[in-house]
Design a protein around this motif. Structure first.
Motif, short mmCIF file in Angstrom:
data_model
loop_
_atom_site.label_atom_id
_atom_site.label_comp_id
_atom_site.label_asym_id
_atom_site.label_seq_id
_atom_site.Cartn_x
_atom_site.Cartn_y
_atom_site.Cartn_z
N GLN A 233 -49.32 15.26 -4.13
CA GLN A 233 -48.07 15.64 -4.78
C GLN A 233 -48.18 17.02 -5.41
N TRP A 234 -49.33 17.30 -6.05
CA TRP A 234 -49.52 18.61 -6.67
C TRP A 234 -49.51 19.72 -5.63
N LYS B 143 -46.04 20.50 -4.38
CA LYS B 143 -45.21 21.25 -5.34
C LYS B 143 -45.65 22.71 -5.46
N GLN C 6 -45.98 26.33 -4.92
CA GLN C 6 -45.19 27.32 -4.19
C GLN C 6 -46.03 28.58 -4.03
#
Length: 379
Positions: free
Chosen positions: A137-138, A141, A143
């Motif tokens: 998940q990290w 996320k 970018q």
């Protein structure tokens, strides 16, 4: 097998690079193995090994022998592959940032610690699944702000939940050797035997944030942080990763690549990733594992023509002359500077250039006694 292209962030108008991965087995099957080659893009032996691994993995999948999942990335650095300067490849450092392609990966243990801490329980298997979920998940996320960051992110997305990770590199002139964290050595001793490694360099942590250690380090670093915070929850070493140095840059031949690919396949059989009627017989170790902190990097105190008196693979004693550096411009008789071993051990790598500047690197010896600290890897 499924071939997937992963586009990287475009750094400029009309420019787009793509990372290619070959996916074998069922996604999510265990054990999961991630293998990549040529993260330092001018280091090509691993790329040829990947070429010879593909038909072996194809056959294993077709025969129903693939128990787990294998992801193979034969050319892990399309950015570096495109970099040339004055007709020479330059795939170790990115031109834009001067950063080493195999450094500065994010600290994923620190990234997920806060979320992982309250979710850790009494079951180790559940804890591993939770950490893998949070790490994924990290990464999803994250970018990336540059092409290089997008490459790092994509490589970690493919590999962060792997049980075993093999990062295939090479040195300049060298014998086959591997680097790994101490926590991973039990998993990779069979690989060192099957590949007949002539040196094994171990460290708790080498420093600099290299690709392989961010993956394995996630687990022991997170376990240590949880313990320090008073959280009594089991968290095993769920990923073992290693950097395999496939001899030297010039060792690009079908014979050696086939040998190395077969050794990796037998390692996968031994690890239960590929089913087999009988486990491969492990040959004896060709060396003893030694601390990376005991490795001496030889330097020359003088400039000149570099003449080696020892070759990679030679076992040296303290005081043995490894090389001579000759200054043919000295007045009278030419000056000869001797480069001597300061530790006993195997000379496992040397430079390829035959002119050295004052302070220039000459080679590396795997010593058994630690004497260095701090960041243990070279530039």
């Amino acid at each position: 097998m499924q071939r997937i292209e992963y586009p990287l962030l475009s750094p400029s108008l009309g420019s787009q690079k793509t990372l290619v991965g070959f996916h074998y087995g069922t996604p999510g099957a265990r054990p999961k193995v991630y293998i990549q080659a040529s993260l330092h893009a001018e280091e090509l032996p691993g790329m040829l090994v990947a070429h010879h691994l593909r038909p072996l993995l194809d056959a294993a999948e077709k025969d129903g022998r693939l128990v787990g999942e294998v992801i193979l990335v034969p050319a892990a650095n399309p950015i570096g592959l495109s970099q040339r300067l004055m007709h020479r490849p330059a795939g170790r450092f990115e031109f834009d940032t001067a950063e080493n392609f195999n450094r500065h990966y994010p600290d994923m243990a620190a990234a997920v610690l806060a979320e992982a801490t309250p979710r850790m329980g009494a079951d180790a298997t559940t804890n591993v699944a939770t950490v893998r979920e949070l790490t994924g998940q990290w990464l999803a996320k994250w970018q990336p702000a540059s092409e290089l960051e997008s490459l790092r992110r994509q490589l970690l997305l493919l590999s962060h939940d792997a049980d075993l990770v093999l990062d295939l590199h090479c040195d300049m002139d060298a014998v086959l050797h591997l680097y790994s964290e101490e926590a991973c050595w039990p998993a990779f001793e069979p690989l060192a035997r099957l590949l007949a490694c002539r040196a094994v360099l171990l460290a708790r942590e080498s420093g600099g944030g290299p690709f392989d250690e961010r993956l394995s380090g996630l687990w022991w670093q997170l376990a240590a942080a949880l313990k320090a915070a008073g959280v009594d929850a089991p968290l095993p070493q769920a990923c073992a990763s290693t950097t395999v140095e496939l001899r030297g840059e010039g060792d690009v031949s079908h014979d050696t690549a086939r040998h190395d690919a077969q050794g990796i396949i037998e390692f996968l059989e031994h690890a239960g990733v590929l089913s087999t009627a009988t486990r491969p017989t492990l040959p004896p170790m060709a060396c003893q594992a030694t601390p990376l902190a005991g490795s001496q990097t030889l330097h020359s105190a003088a400039p000149g023509v570099l003449v080696f008196l020892a070759r990679p693979g030679d076992t040296l004693a303290v005081g043995d002359v490894v090389a001579e550096v000759i200054d043919p411009t000295a007045a009278g008789q030419a000056r000869v500077h001797e480069v001597r071993a300061e530790v006993a051990g195997v000379l496992y790598a040397t430079v390829r250039e035959r002119y050295v500047v004052a302070g220039g690197e000459v080679g590396k010896i795997a010593g058994a006694t630690p004497f260095r600290s701090g960041d243990l890897l070279g530039a």
